[in-house]
Design a protein around this motif. Structure first.
Motif, mmCIF file in Angstrom:
data_model
loop_
_atom_site.group_PDB
_atom_site.id
_atom_site.type_symbol
_atom_site.label_atom_id
_atom_site.label_comp_id
_atom_site.label_asym_id
_atom_site.label_seq_id
_atom_site.Cartn_x
_atom_site.Cartn_y
_atom_site.Cartn_z
ATOM 1 N N ARG A 1 -36.505 -23.033 -35.460
ATOM 2 C CA ARG A 1 -36.477 -21.923 -34.519
ATOM 3 C C ARG A 1 -35.096 -21.278 -34.539
ATOM 4 O O ARG A 1 -34.080 -21.959 -34.332
ATOM 5 C CB ARG A 1 -36.806 -22.423 -33.100
ATOM 6 C CG ARG A 1 -38.277 -22.702 -32.881
ATOM 7 C CD ARG A 1 -38.530 -23.538 -31.640
ATOM 8 N NE ARG A 1 -37.901 -22.984 -30.444
ATOM 9 C CZ ARG A 1 -38.448 -22.060 -29.655
ATOM 10 N NH1 ARG A 1 -39.651 -21.576 -29.943
ATOM 11 N NH2 ARG A 1 -37.823 -21.639 -28.576
ATOM 12 N N ASP B 1 -37.084 -29.512 -28.784
ATOM 13 C CA ASP B 1 -37.959 -28.597 -29.513
ATOM 14 C C ASP B 1 -37.930 -27.170 -28.985
ATOM 15 O O ASP B 1 -38.545 -26.282 -29.575
ATOM 16 C CB ASP B 1 -39.400 -29.118 -29.528
ATOM 17 C CG ASP B 1 -39.961 -29.325 -28.129
ATOM 18 O OD1 ASP B 1 -39.293 -28.950 -27.137
ATOM 19 O OD2 ASP B 1 -41.072 -29.868 -28.029
ATOM 20 N N GLN B 2 -37.211 -26.910 -27.883
ATOM 21 C CA GLN B 2 -37.064 -25.543 -27.386
ATOM 22 C C GLN B 2 -35.736 -24.916 -27.789
ATOM 23 O O GLN B 2 -35.476 -23.765 -27.457
ATOM 24 C CB GLN B 2 -37.198 -25.530 -25.860
ATOM 25 C CG GLN B 2 -38.582 -25.891 -25.365
ATOM 26 C CD GLN B 2 -39.644 -24.950 -25.916
ATOM 27 O OE1 GLN B 2 -39.548 -23.739 -25.776
ATOM 28 N NE2 GLN B 2 -40.666 -25.516 -26.570
ATOM 29 N N MET C 1 -30.474 -22.804 -25.770
ATOM 30 C CA MET C 1 -31.616 -23.500 -25.191
ATOM 31 C C MET C 1 -31.895 -22.941 -23.805
ATOM 32 O O MET C 1 -31.014 -22.343 -23.173
ATOM 33 C CB MET C 1 -31.379 -25.005 -25.137
ATOM 34 C CG MET C 1 -30.259 -25.463 -24.229
ATOM 35 S SD MET C 1 -30.025 -27.261 -24.316
ATOM 36 C CE MET C 1 -31.674 -27.839 -23.895
ATOM 37 N N ASP D 1 -32.428 -17.916 -21.269
ATOM 38 C CA ASP D 1 -33.846 -17.782 -21.598
ATOM 39 C C ASP D 1 -34.047 -16.582 -22.508
ATOM 40 O O ASP D 1 -33.687 -15.456 -22.146
ATOM 41 C CB ASP D 1 -34.664 -17.626 -20.314
ATOM 42 C CG ASP D 1 -34.557 -18.853 -19.416
ATOM 43 O OD1 ASP D 1 -34.539 -19.971 -19.966
ATOM 44 O OD2 ASP D 1 -34.492 -18.684 -18.181
ATOM 45 N N GLY E 1 -33.608 -26.461 -19.664
ATOM 46 C CA GLY E 1 -33.575 -27.577 -20.604
ATOM 47 C C GLY E 1 -32.464 -28.550 -20.288
ATOM 48 O O GLY E 1 -31.498 -28.243 -19.582
#
Length: 285
Positions: free
Chosen positions: A125, A67-68, A94, A112, A98
């Motif tokens: 996303r 989900d990221q 990601m 990031d 992660g």
């Protein structure tokens, strides 16, 4: 609730989403065994009662990393409507912290992203439009016009610069900086210099720059052939009034019997042979 969710998400669903909709893990497994659902990757499923579209493929690839995960690069460009065709390999970004392995059909990058560089679009996303534009534009020569399309829509040149500065050091960063500089306010004169250089190299003669004709000052004038050339920078369309004035001037010159050719900075850099051939065809008298 489940049907509506699947309709809005291209028939793709994760195990967590299915459980939130009221299904147990056993119910999900039963649907897979019966062939009603197809497992795309661990914890990601496709309801096999509809076509597996490009949107479903991109969504499934991104969701397979958790989900990221974020769609990025050309995948994000297509999701934003900046390209016509979805890429065969889906670019996924990601966080460095992660977990997840590379998968067939996906190109994974770990980094990031700042909150300003991520948006949610149609439940997925994706990198925000400014970052998407500068990253996709450097993915091969044929994708350079992605930045141009972004500027024609909702992107602002300052936002593109800010996204670039927030993500310095990434793949393609030097090339993106060159494109952004080309789209800056001073680019128009640079494009004019590039045009005159092309014409000299092609031994095209009989022209003048910044000449006055029909009440206007034009970039290049071939008086004998009655041809005018105007150069548009990438950011020319960011100012609606300038865009309107340019078109009014072009119409006025055309009504006075002048043939007006328009080239962008992208034309001059990526398709110089085509530019030269067009000019030669126009001035042939």
């Amino acid at each position: 609730m489940l049907s509506d969710y699947l309709r809005r998400h291209d028939g793709v669903i994760t195990l967590a989403q299915a459980r939130h909709a009221g299904l147990s893990r056993q119910s999900v497994n039963q649907r897979v065994r019966s062939g009603r659902w197809r497992q795309c990757s661990r914890g990601v499923y496709f309801v096999d009662d509809r076509p597996f579209t490009d949107a479903a493929r991109v969504r499934a690839a991104v969701w397979s990393f958790g989900d990221q995960a974020v769609a990025s690069g050309l995948a994000a460009a297509w999701w934003h409507g900046l390209t016509r065709f979805a890429p065969l390999d889906v670019d996924v970004t990601m966080p460095r912290s992660g977990s997840g392995r590379k998968r067939e059909g996906a190109r994974l990058r770990r980094r990031d992203l700042a909150p300003a560089d991520v948006v949610e679009s149609r439940g997925l996303r994706v990198t925000a439009l400014p970052l998407t534009a500068i990253e996709a534009a450097v993915r091969g020569r044929r994708n350079r016009d992605v930045m141009d399309r972004a500027l024609q829509h909702d992107a602002d040149l300052r936002d593109l610069w800010n996204a670039h500065l927030r993500n310095k050091g990434r793949y393609g960063s030097p090339a993106a900086r060159i494109l952004l500089q080309a789209a800056a306010d001073g680019e128009h004169s640079e494009a004019e210099r590039l045009l005159t250089k092309l014409m000299r190299a092609a031994q095209i003669t009989g022209w003048r720059t910044n000449a006055r004709v029909g009440g206007y000052v034009v970039d290049v004038l071939f008086r004998r052939a009655r041809v005018v050339i105007e150069v548009d920078g990438w950011a020319f369309h960011s100012d609606a009034q300038v865009f309107q004035n340019d078109r009014e001037r072009q119409n006025a010159l055309s009504l006075q019997g002048w043939q007006v050719l328009r080239f962008t900075w992208l034309d001059l850099v990526e398709y110089p042979d085509r530019v030269v051939a067009t000019i030669k065809a126009a001035i042939r008298v």
